[in-house]
Scaffold this active site. Sequence first.
Site, PDB file in Angstrom:
ATOM      1  N   HIS A   1      -8.551 -10.024  35.065  1.00  0.00           N
ATOM      2  CA  HIS A   1      -7.685 -11.243  35.240  1.00  0.00           C
ATOM      3  C   HIS A   1      -6.186 -11.157  35.593  1.00  0.00           C
ATOM      4  O   HIS A   1      -5.398 -10.657  34.924  1.00  0.00           O
ATOM      5  CB  HIS A   1      -7.717 -11.844  33.749  1.00  0.00           C
ATOM      6  CG  HIS A   1      -8.882 -12.123  32.764  1.00  0.00           C
ATOM      7  ND1 HIS A   1      -9.611 -11.043  32.565  1.00  0.00           N
ATOM      8  CD2 HIS A   1      -9.775 -13.248  32.523  1.00  0.00           C
ATOM      9  CE1 HIS A   1     -10.753 -11.432  31.897  1.00  0.00           C
ATOM     10  NE2 HIS A   1     -10.759 -12.937  32.104  1.00  0.00           N
TER      11      HIS A   1
ATOM     12  N   GLU B   1      -9.660 -18.523   5.330  1.00  0.00           N
ATOM     13  CA  GLU B   1     -10.465 -17.201   5.184  1.00  0.00           C
ATOM     14  C   GLU B   1     -10.549 -16.479   6.586  1.00  0.00           C
ATOM     15  O   GLU B   1     -10.317 -15.185   6.473  1.00  0.00           O
ATOM     16  CB  GLU B   1     -12.134 -17.617   4.985  1.00  0.00           C
ATOM     17  CG  GLU B   1     -12.263 -17.994   3.549  1.00  0.00           C
ATOM     18  CD  GLU B   1     -12.231 -19.612   3.663  1.00  0.00           C
ATOM     19  OE1 GLU B   1     -11.958 -20.236   4.485  1.00  0.00           O
ATOM     20  OE2 GLU B   1     -12.650 -20.350   2.371  1.00  0.00           O
TER      21      GLU B   1
ATOM     22  N   HIS C   1      -7.136 -17.156  37.108  1.00  0.00           N
ATOM     23  CA  HIS C   1      -7.435 -16.952  35.584  1.00  0.00           C
ATOM     24  C   HIS C   1      -8.265 -15.471  35.691  1.00  0.00           C
ATOM     25  O   HIS C   1      -7.906 -14.376  35.134  1.00  0.00           O
ATOM     26  CB  HIS C   1      -8.013 -17.856  34.712  1.00  0.00           C
ATOM     27  CG  HIS C   1      -8.494 -17.362  33.518  1.00  0.00           C
ATOM     28  ND1 HIS C   1      -7.823 -17.141  32.460  1.00  0.00           N
ATOM     29  CD2 HIS C   1      -9.774 -16.800  33.256  1.00  0.00           C
ATOM     30  CE1 HIS C   1      -8.552 -16.739  31.440  1.00  0.00           C
ATOM     31  NE2 HIS C   1      -9.714 -16.413  31.815  1.00  0.00           N
TER      32      HIS C   1
ATOM     33  N   HIS D   1     -23.996 -22.565  -0.826  1.00  0.00           N
ATOM     34  CA  HIS D   1     -23.143 -21.761  -1.538  1.00  0.00           C
ATOM     35  C   HIS D   1     -23.937 -20.423  -1.439  1.00  0.00           C
ATOM     36  O   HIS D   1     -23.441 -19.578  -2.188  1.00  0.00           O
ATOM     37  CB  HIS D   1     -22.555 -22.396  -2.852  1.00  0.00           C
ATOM     38  CG  HIS D   1     -21.263 -23.260  -2.769  1.00  0.00           C
ATOM     39  ND1 HIS D   1     -21.424 -24.278  -1.900  1.00  0.00           N
ATOM     40  CD2 HIS D   1     -20.107 -23.020  -3.254  1.00  0.00           C
ATOM     41  CE1 HIS D   1     -20.179 -24.721  -1.738  1.00  0.00           C
ATOM     42  NE2 HIS D   1     -19.294 -24.054  -2.924  1.00  0.00           N
TER      43      HIS D   1
END
Length: 703
Positions: A41, A441, A289, A502
């Site tokens: 890059h 999280e 890029h 869950h």
Amino acid sequence: MSAIASAAVDSPMTNAQLDQLSINCIRTLSIDAVQQANSGHPGTPMALAPLVYTLWNRVMRFDPKDPIWPNRDRFVLSNGHASMLLWSVLHLTDTRAVNAAYERLGQPAVSLDDIRHFRQLGSKAPGHPEYHWVSGVEATTGPLGQGIATSVGMAIAEAWLANRYNRPNFAIFGYDIYAVCGDGCMMEGVGSEAASLAGHLGLDNLCWIYDNNHITIEGNTRITFTEDIAARFLGYGWNVLRVGDANDIDRIEQALDIFRKTKGRPTFIILDSHIGYGSPHKQDTAAAHGEPLGEEEIRLTKRDYGWPEDAKFLVPDAVREHFAAGIGTRGAQARSRWTELFTAYRSKYPELATEIDLMQRRELPAGWDSGLPVFPADPKGIAGRDASGKVLNVLAQNIPWLMGGSADLGSSNKTTLTFEGAGDFEPGSPGGRNLHFGIREHAMAAAVNGLALSKLRAFGATFFIFSDYARPAIRLSALMELPTIFVFTHDAMGDGEDGPTHQPVEQLASFRAEPGLVVLRPGDANEVVEAYRYIMQLRHEPAVLALSRQPLPTLDRSRYAPASGVARGAYVLGDAPGGKPEVILIASGSEVSLCVKAHEELLAEGIRSRVVSIPSWDIFEHQTQEYQDSVLPPDVTARVAVEQASTFGWERYVGRSGRVIGMKTFGASAPLKELQRKFGFEPERVTEIAKELLGKGNMGKKS
Ligand SMILES: Cc1ncc(C[n+]2csc(CCOP(=O)(O)OP(=O)(O)O)c2C)c(N)n1
Ligand SMILES: [Mg+2]
């Protein structure tokens, strides 16, 4: 003759010329390396060379001779694809290598030869920045958003360290964390979580510089990313600055100066840049890029920079000297002042200094495991999470730099440190050991990585199912070889009524598949103690601890083997008296006591059963073949494995003729007992299968 050649030959260059020469050297090294590798890059290094130059040569307190000096400023390249920026600057500053044992070695962190072999096997200039592979890399980056999120943990760590260890006239810790990021980092959710957390905590040692080039791989960001990013960061409570020209190094320096003077909030610098700067046909296009410029375009670009068009990997001596006179001198002075200060500190505060020493080497203080609980046999028992809470609270008192928290589930995970003085890490009050990550999280796991990179022992917690929300950062933990700790409770169907959303199924299998990650699922409270004892001694591996929500019987260790067997990953818990087993029951976690029951029933029926507890596949597989065979004798092929999780992978222990009682579907919403019946997690089912395997089953009878 080009500007550089003429300047080198004729009169000494001005500082401004040297600045420009150095910037163009970073650019051309990046261009040449990508072209040589035919992959990489180039565009972003070309655009951000002035920023990186300014930061390193004018601002950062970093001594290239000692890249692990504890009070150095941290630099995180969150847009890791622009790695040539880092390889160039580590090379030009002559940063030295350090090995994993933290001894400084003589060789360069990144040699010119490494750069010539950019992205090739063994090169210290790999595709993306890799901590532990290249000295001077503060964090592994590449998955966008991870670097900036990790930097938040680094900033938390610095604030905590300064709070604990600094004394009047002894500013032992006082460093800043710089993270460079692009549009990708801004778009990724983890970046937003982390920015929100950093703003909330008011981390004024943290500065993100956003490469606002309006380009990502698919083209201009007008097709994907049109929000008002300044407003967003103002909303998060950050100090937002803008530098309208990425080539204006004085403006960049001013902005960085404002950052250093800003108190009470982190700083976000929007830097307007042109990807592929200087390339006549590729500047401002997505083509700059991620592909080499091509030989002809390189010539034109070098002409634009005033660089010798045909030179490759050219590093003028003047550039090396300029870096040596800048960061080299400033860094060496800063470090030697600090070393002097630390020597005085050591004689005045020897205990604190020892803590800092131990921490740097990832060692534990004497007595770190004293007072760990021993749980008496108890058929009713205690939940894995409750045992964990007790153990953590003892360990955290013994190890002052153990800290962590949960993603808003502290009271459920039982990870809250409740002893006198544990305290909370809060805005303006950075001394506490309890971190509150909020329901973030992913940012939590990345921040835990940042804490570990800062040499603290850190844990993060949530329900096992939500480890999925943290997984990319946990993977980086393993890749970086960090001794992080992830405490995941509600590890199976124990929260029955919450239902399949869950109830983890595939999480154990997928974490077990991750190289370098130690996964532990203890079977009773004493195994929890031993699991922590094992984890705390890790220096280069992260650990995932899967713990039950519901009470598990505490085994009577006078009848069954001691829980210290955890340190070997799997061990024989109980055996048939005298002689070889004919069937082996294997289980982890909540299914261990279930198998113990089945084992007792089989013994009562005269069947020679063995029960094996296997809290950790990873640890077990690191034991000698001899030990593994002693636990699972190869010629005993009647084997039953029981685990409330995906059956995936268990074939390796039960073999072709064995059986697995596990999950092949998602769970369901119902009380645990009903789920156990529905999915076959009952001792009767285990004995039935064991007998079937031995040809002693009730053949005609339906189960
Ligand atoms: C999580 C993640 N998703 C996708 C990628 C692949 N990827 C690498 S760079 C890039 C574009 C990034 O754009 P930007 O951050 O603006 O970088 P620039 O091209 O401006 O340097 C993508 C999609 C990645 N590295 N990480
Ligand atoms: Mg971009």
